[in-house]
Scaffold this active site. Structure first.
Site, PDB file in Angstrom:
ATOM      1  N   THR A   1     -63.070  -8.182 -82.131  1.00  0.00           N
ATOM      2  CA  THR A   1     -63.349  -9.376 -82.940  1.00  0.00           C
ATOM      3  C   THR A   1     -63.102  -9.119 -84.423  1.00  0.00           C
ATOM      4  O   THR A   1     -63.791  -9.675 -85.272  1.00  0.00           O
ATOM      5  CB  THR A   1     -64.809  -9.838 -82.732  1.00  0.00           C
ATOM      6  OG1 THR A   1     -65.702  -8.739 -83.006  1.00  0.00           O
ATOM      7  CG2 THR A   1     -65.036 -10.340 -81.316  1.00  0.00           C
TER       8      THR A   1
ATOM      9  N   LEU B   1     -71.317  -5.631 -78.830  1.00  0.00           N
ATOM     10  CA  LEU B   1     -70.138  -6.200 -79.479  1.00  0.00           C
ATOM     11  C   LEU B   1     -69.065  -5.151 -79.779  1.00  0.00           C
ATOM     12  O   LEU B   1     -68.051  -5.460 -80.407  1.00  0.00           O
ATOM     13  CB  LEU B   1     -70.545  -6.916 -80.773  1.00  0.00           C
ATOM     14  CG  LEU B   1     -71.242  -8.263 -80.587  1.00  0.00           C
ATOM     15  CD1 LEU B   1     -71.845  -8.749 -81.900  1.00  0.00           C
ATOM     16  CD2 LEU B   1     -70.283  -9.310 -80.024  1.00  0.00           C
ATOM     17  N   ALA B   2     -69.309  -3.917 -79.351  1.00  0.00           N
ATOM     18  CA  ALA B   2     -68.320  -2.834 -79.481  1.00  0.00           C
ATOM     19  C   ALA B   2     -67.901  -2.610 -80.926  1.00  0.00           C
ATOM     20  O   ALA B   2     -66.738  -2.304 -81.210  1.00  0.00           O
ATOM     21  CB  ALA B   2     -67.101  -3.117 -78.602  1.00  0.00           C
TER      22      ALA B   2
ATOM     23  N   TYR C   1     -85.178   3.604 -86.742  1.00  0.00           N
ATOM     24  CA  TYR C   1     -84.170   2.778 -87.395  1.00  0.00           C
ATOM     25  C   TYR C   1     -84.427   2.711 -88.897  1.00  0.00           C
ATOM     26  O   TYR C   1     -85.483   2.259 -89.336  1.00  0.00           O
ATOM     27  CB  TYR C   1     -84.136   1.379 -86.800  1.00  0.00           C
ATOM     28  CG  TYR C   1     -83.580   1.305 -85.388  1.00  0.00           C
ATOM     29  CD1 TYR C   1     -82.882   2.372 -84.820  1.00  0.00           C
ATOM     30  CD2 TYR C   1     -83.744   0.155 -84.620  1.00  0.00           C
ATOM     31  CE1 TYR C   1     -82.384   2.295 -83.529  1.00  0.00           C
ATOM     32  CE2 TYR C   1     -83.232   0.069 -83.336  1.00  0.00           C
ATOM     33  CZ  TYR C   1     -82.555   1.143 -82.796  1.00  0.00           C
ATOM     34  OH  TYR C   1     -82.051   1.062 -81.515  1.00  0.00           O
TER      35      TYR C   1
ATOM     36  N   GLY D   1     -67.164  -4.524 -83.167  1.00  0.00           N
ATOM     37  CA  GLY D   1     -66.087  -5.403 -83.607  1.00  0.00           C
ATOM     38  C   GLY D   1     -64.701  -5.014 -83.127  1.00  0.00           C
ATOM     39  O   GLY D   1     -63.701  -5.524 -83.642  1.00  0.00           O
TER      40      GLY D   1
END
Length: 313
Positions: free
Chosen positions: A229, A223-224, A55, A226
């Site tokens: 959302t 959360l895909a 990361y 967003g």
């Protein structure tokens, strides 16, 4: 000896910490941003933190180590998980050779400024890996007290079975991409004996294997990005986002909580990995951690069929 690690309701995913996806040094501002994100996660009740050695080219672990150094006593209050097995570069490749695993764990521990990982996940399957060599490396890491528990990421039930046959430690987790947008893990179960089954691609039986053997499922991309959302693009995403908002208002919560409840409502005991680095968005996930999923059977299916844009077979 087997070490038991608690099963968190959710993890905070640290992939967004540390600045850019490059080899430039991280800046003091990157450490401040990481500290704010970590504090937001702690504030909503998350005490489990997910890393990988790749990361931000190692910077995510390094800035997290700085946060731990700034906050005496924090390490004792949290679970720390990291992953190894992916080599960045050109060409990129997977590397689960025993000596490589040991080397990458030592590097992660140095960056994280800790003396052990609570969980180490093997990041992706390596077709050239020798399961016996992996087993020897994991055994040594456990005997040395450097890693308490082991798991995998992005592996099928069959791959887990093959690896577990060589290990003297139980695999405790499998981290997969799972969300209301990435639904192949649940589609595979209902499309059996239909023409659409071949197009799903998810190895059928993986969820069942994990449930049967006490392997905890972790959902990355929960959360895909967003999609429901704030970043709707397709007609299905627009319709699903409207339904998510409607349910959030009815249940006095946030759209983020509803999206994560959809995962947590599944009986497999899925723990979402919340990967946003924005404190306000992390805080919007509070009820997904603090409250049990408040979706009825019918509401769960309505979210699913709206997101897929078609009725079930």
């Amino acid at each position: 000896m087997t070490t038991t690690v608690p099963a968190p309701v959710a993890w905070y995913g640290c992939m967004g910490l540390g600045g850019g996806w490059d080899t430039e040094p991280y800046r003091p501002a990157d450490v401040d941003a990481a500290e704010a994100a970590v504090q937001a996660a702690l504030d909503i009740g998350i005490t489990a933190f997910d890393h990988a050695d790749i990361y931000r080219h190692g910077k995510a672990e390094a800035v997290f180590g700085e946060v731990l150094a700034r906050t005496p006593g924090l390490r004792e209050r949290i679970l720390l998980q990291s992953k190894c097995g992916i080599r960045l570069g050109s060409p990129g490749y997977y590397d689960l050779r025993g000596p490589s695993i040991a080397e990458r764990v030592e590097q992660s521990l140095t960056r994280l400024r800790t003396d052990h990982l609570d969980v180490l996940l093997l990041h992706r399957p390596d077709p050239l890996a020798d399961p016996a060599g992996i087993a020897a490396a994991l055994h040594r890491l456990h005997e040395q007290g450097l890693v308490r528990s082991f798991g995998v990421s992005n592996m099928s039930g069959a791959q887990i079975t093959s690896l577990q046959a060589e290990l003297d430690q139980p695999l405790v987790a499998n981290q997969l991409e799972m969300s209301l947008a990435r639904r192949n893990w649940v589609e595979a179960g209902v499309l059996v004996n239909t023409p659409e089954a071949a197009a799903v691609g998810f190895p059928h039986g993986t969820l069942e294997h994990c449930r049967a053997h006490g392997i905890r499922l972790q959902a990355w991309g929960a959360l895909a990005q967003g999609a429901y959302t704030g970043r709707q693009q397709t007609p299905e995403e627009v319709a699903t986002a409207e339904l998510v908002i409607e349910l959030a208002k009815a249940k006095d919560t946030t759209p983020e909580a509803v999206v994560l409840w959809w995962l947590r409502r599944h009986p497999a005991g899925i723990a979402p990995v919340i990967g946003s680095s924005t404190p306000s968005r992390i805080q919007a996930c509070h009820d997904a951690v603090a409250r049990e999923p408040e979706l009825t059977h019918e509401e769960w299916y309505t979210l699913w069929t709206t997101a897929r844009g078609a009725a079930l077979p």
